[in-house]
Design an enzyme around this catalytic site. Sequence first.
Site, PDB file in Angstrom:
ATOM      1  N   LYS A 169     135.252 -11.478 -46.979  1.00  0.00           N
ATOM      2  CA  LYS A 169     135.026 -12.912 -47.027  1.00  0.00           C
ATOM      3  C   LYS A 169     134.637 -13.370 -48.419  1.00  0.00           C
ATOM      4  O   LYS A 169     134.606 -14.551 -48.697  1.00  0.00           O
ATOM      5  CB  LYS A 169     133.855 -13.270 -46.074  1.00  0.00           C
ATOM      6  CG  LYS A 169     134.043 -12.864 -44.649  1.00  0.00           C
ATOM      7  CD  LYS A 169     132.696 -13.116 -43.894  1.00  0.00           C
ATOM      8  CE  LYS A 169     132.545 -12.094 -42.833  1.00  0.00           C
ATOM      9  NZ  LYS A 169     131.223 -12.133 -42.203  1.00  0.00           N
ATOM     10  N   GLY A 170     134.309 -12.420 -49.275  1.00  0.00           N
ATOM     11  CA  GLY A 170     133.723 -12.750 -50.578  1.00  0.00           C
ATOM     12  C   GLY A 170     134.526 -13.704 -51.438  1.00  0.00           C
ATOM     13  O   GLY A 170     133.977 -14.436 -52.253  1.00  0.00           O
TER      14      GLY A 170
ATOM     15  N   GLU B 170     140.366 -11.672 -55.377  1.00  0.00           N
ATOM     16  CA  GLU B 170     139.173 -10.926 -54.957  1.00  0.00           C
ATOM     17  C   GLU B 170     137.950 -11.441 -55.715  1.00  0.00           C
ATOM     18  O   GLU B 170     138.052 -11.906 -56.850  1.00  0.00           O
ATOM     19  CB  GLU B 170     139.434  -9.432 -55.220  1.00  0.00           C
ATOM     20  CG  GLU B 170     138.280  -8.483 -55.029  1.00  0.00           C
ATOM     21  CD  GLU B 170     137.739  -8.380 -53.611  1.00  0.00           C
ATOM     22  OE1 GLU B 170     137.502  -9.434 -52.997  1.00  0.00           O
ATOM     23  OE2 GLU B 170     137.514  -7.241 -53.153  1.00  0.00           O
ATOM     24  N   ASP B 171     136.798 -11.335 -55.076  1.00  0.00           N
ATOM     25  CA  ASP B 171     135.581 -11.834 -55.701  1.00  0.00           C
ATOM     26  C   ASP B 171     135.156 -11.016 -56.917  1.00  0.00           C
ATOM     27  O   ASP B 171     134.840 -11.548 -57.967  1.00  0.00           O
ATOM     28  CB  ASP B 171     134.426 -11.914 -54.675  1.00  0.00           C
ATOM     29  CG  ASP B 171     134.180 -10.606 -53.918  1.00  0.00           C
ATOM     30  OD1 ASP B 171     134.891  -9.605 -54.155  1.00  0.00           O
ATOM     31  OD2 ASP B 171     133.263 -10.583 -53.072  1.00  0.00           O
TER      32      ASP B 171
ATOM     33  N   ASP C  41     134.392  -3.796 -58.976  1.00  0.00           N
ATOM     34  CA  ASP C  41     133.196  -3.026 -59.297  1.00  0.00           C
ATOM     35  C   ASP C  41     133.668  -1.608 -59.642  1.00  0.00           C
ATOM     36  O   ASP C  41     134.128  -1.375 -60.754  1.00  0.00           O
ATOM     37  CB  ASP C  41     132.295  -3.109 -58.056  1.00  0.00           C
ATOM     38  CG  ASP C  41     130.926  -2.513 -58.238  1.00  0.00           C
ATOM     39  OD1 ASP C  41     130.450  -2.454 -59.371  1.00  0.00           O
ATOM     40  OD2 ASP C  41     130.313  -2.100 -57.240  1.00  0.00           O
TER      41      ASP C  41
ATOM     42  N   LYS D  10     132.628  -6.101 -63.078  1.00  0.00           N
ATOM     43  CA  LYS D  10     131.497  -5.286 -63.562  1.00  0.00           C
ATOM     44  C   LYS D  10     132.110  -4.067 -64.212  1.00  0.00           C
ATOM     45  O   LYS D  10     132.203  -2.999 -63.605  1.00  0.00           O
ATOM     46  CB  LYS D  10     130.638  -4.829 -62.380  1.00  0.00           C
ATOM     47  CG  LYS D  10     129.649  -5.824 -61.887  1.00  0.00           C
ATOM     48  CD  LYS D  10     128.718  -5.137 -60.896  1.00  0.00           C
ATOM     49  CE  LYS D  10     128.024  -6.133 -60.026  1.00  0.00           C
ATOM     50  NZ  LYS D  10     127.288  -5.488 -58.921  1.00  0.00           N
TER      51      LYS D  10
ATOM     52  N   PHE E 269     123.183  -7.072 -59.364  1.00  0.00           N
ATOM     53  CA  PHE E 269     123.708  -7.526 -58.087  1.00  0.00           C
ATOM     54  C   PHE E 269     123.702  -9.045 -58.031  1.00  0.00           C
ATOM     55  O   PHE E 269     122.659  -9.677 -58.174  1.00  0.00           O
ATOM     56  CB  PHE E 269     122.935  -6.922 -56.911  1.00  0.00           C
ATOM     57  CG  PHE E 269     123.748  -6.981 -55.657  1.00  0.00           C
ATOM     58  CD1 PHE E 269     124.635  -5.953 -55.346  1.00  0.00           C
ATOM     59  CD2 PHE E 269     123.682  -8.077 -54.813  1.00  0.00           C
ATOM     60  CE1 PHE E 269     125.437  -6.018 -54.208  1.00  0.00           C
ATOM     61  CE2 PHE E 269     124.479  -8.157 -53.676  1.00  0.00           C
ATOM     62  CZ  PHE E 269     125.354  -7.124 -53.377  1.00  0.00           C
TER      63      PHE E 269
ATOM     64  N   ASP F 149     127.873 -12.152 -51.146  1.00  0.00           N
ATOM     65  CA  ASP F 149     126.711 -12.038 -50.261  1.00  0.00           C
ATOM     66  C   ASP F 149     125.870 -10.804 -50.560  1.00  0.00           C
ATOM     67  O   ASP F 149     126.301  -9.890 -51.251  1.00  0.00           O
ATOM     68  CB  ASP F 149     127.185 -11.911 -48.806  1.00  0.00           C
ATOM     69  CG  ASP F 149     127.764 -10.526 -48.517  1.00  0.00           C
ATOM     70  OD1 ASP F 149     128.624 -10.072 -49.289  1.00  0.00           O
ATOM     71  OD2 ASP F 149     127.312  -9.886 -47.543  1.00  0.00           O
TER      72      ASP F 149
ATOM     73  N   ARG G 173     126.102 -16.660 -49.401  1.00  0.00           N
ATOM     74  CA  ARG G 173     127.497 -16.955 -49.760  1.00  0.00           C
ATOM     75  C   ARG G 173     127.707 -18.417 -50.134  1.00  0.00           C
ATOM     76  O   ARG G 173     128.582 -18.737 -50.926  1.00  0.00           O
ATOM     77  CB  ARG G 173     128.438 -16.639 -48.592  1.00  0.00           C
ATOM     78  CG  ARG G 173     128.601 -15.169 -48.274  1.00  0.00           C
ATOM     79  CD  ARG G 173     129.815 -14.967 -47.372  1.00  0.00           C
ATOM     80  NE  ARG G 173     129.836 -13.674 -46.716  1.00  0.00           N
ATOM     81  CZ  ARG G 173     130.323 -12.557 -47.242  1.00  0.00           C
ATOM     82  NH1 ARG G 173     130.819 -12.566 -48.467  1.00  0.00           N
ATOM     83  NH2 ARG G 173     130.319 -11.425 -46.575  1.00  0.00           N
TER      84      ARG G 173
HETATM   85  P1  IMP Z   1     134.657  -1.835 -55.466  1.00  0.00           P
HETATM   86  O1  IMP Z   1     135.552  -1.267 -54.397  1.00  0.00           O
HETATM   87  O2  IMP Z   1     133.582  -0.877 -55.864  1.00  0.00           O
HETATM   88  O3  IMP Z   1     135.388  -2.392 -56.651  1.00  0.00           O
HETATM   89  O4  IMP Z   1     133.802  -2.958 -54.762  1.00  0.00           O
HETATM   90  C1  IMP Z   1     134.159  -4.243 -54.680  1.00  0.00           C
HETATM   91  C2  IMP Z   1     133.380  -4.886 -53.550  1.00  0.00           C
HETATM   92  O5  IMP Z   1     131.977  -4.589 -53.610  1.00  0.00           O
HETATM   93  C3  IMP Z   1     133.469  -6.371 -53.680  1.00  0.00           C
HETATM   94  O6  IMP Z   1     134.565  -6.869 -52.960  1.00  0.00           O
HETATM   95  C4  IMP Z   1     132.160  -6.848 -53.114  1.00  0.00           C
HETATM   96  O7  IMP Z   1     132.278  -7.054 -51.731  1.00  0.00           O
HETATM   97  C5  IMP Z   1     131.191  -5.736 -53.338  1.00  0.00           C
HETATM   98  N1  IMP Z   1     130.288  -5.987 -54.490  1.00  0.00           N
HETATM   99  C6  IMP Z   1     130.212  -5.291 -55.633  1.00  0.00           C
HETATM  100  N2  IMP Z   1     129.275  -5.787 -56.458  1.00  0.00           N
HETATM  101  C7  IMP Z   1     128.741  -6.852 -55.818  1.00  0.00           C
HETATM  102  C8  IMP Z   1     127.718  -7.813 -56.176  1.00  0.00           C
HETATM  103  O8  IMP Z   1     127.095  -7.799 -57.245  1.00  0.00           O
HETATM  104  N3  IMP Z   1     127.463  -8.779 -55.251  1.00  0.00           N
HETATM  105  C9  IMP Z   1     128.096  -8.855 -54.053  1.00  0.00           C
HETATM  106  N4  IMP Z   1     129.065  -7.991 -53.690  1.00  0.00           N
HETATM  107  C10 IMP Z   1     129.386  -6.996 -54.559  1.00  0.00           C
HETATM  108 MG    MG Z   2     134.481  -8.108 -51.087  1.00  0.00          MG
END
Ligand code: IMP
Ligand code: MG
Length: 182
Positions: free
Chosen positions: A45-46, A101-102, A105, A133, A154, A161, A167
């Site tokens: 949902k992000g 995508e939000d 990471d 990030k 974070f 969220d 959110r």
């Molecule tokens: P990845 O698979 O490690 O790239 O993670 C991405 C997902 O982690 C994002 O879609 C978010 O849902 C979550 N995420 C990573 N960092 C944050 C943050 O600082 N705040 C909220 N959600 C985060």
């Molecule tokens: Mg997400």
Amino acid sequence: MHTIHPDCEKILLTEEQIRRRVTEVASKVNCDLAGKRPVAVGILKGSIIFYADFIRCISLPLELDFMAVSSYGSGTTSSGKLKIKKDLDGDIKGRDVIVIEDIIDSGFTLACLKKLLLERGAASVTIVTLLDKHERRTEDIASDYNCFEIPDEFVVGYGLDYNEEYRSLPYIGILKRSVYQK
Ligand code: IMP
Ligand code: MG
């Protein structure tokens, strides 16, 4: 003016900063994908708020679709599996897909998704992210269009969220460590 939420340490990105940058990134996408008729895939949902703002700046004919995914694994590490909680409604075979995508990471979610969409026959997969990030990247993946590079903190708000909270904050704020380090 909104007052800052008491669980936020500070506002990292204001509504105005976000609005300006989203418009700017969308106009690059309009130029680069001119002539295409892409499918805009929002990752629930992000991304919902970013998605809604971004697509309204896109002048290409768009089809809208959504997926909800979650990566297995504890806390901050991915275990190597992506779970699809909601799949696309439409067929993307031969289509130009824009994944919205939000945040990127570790890159695990987007690396898995890109691979999956290409395996399903997408003609191209363009990744658009609101936040990156970069320091935390473990996967060999980059977003094609990113709005803001942010430090390893974070963040919540504007769709993002912590335990399904925050959110709907209109800005992006850094969550106080005391909220999640209990
Ligand atoms: P990845 O698979 O490690 O790239 O993670 C991405 C997902 O982690 C994002 O879609 C978010 O849902 C979550 N995420 C990573 N960092 C944050 C943050 O600082 N705040 C909220 N959600 C985060
Ligand atoms: Mg997400």
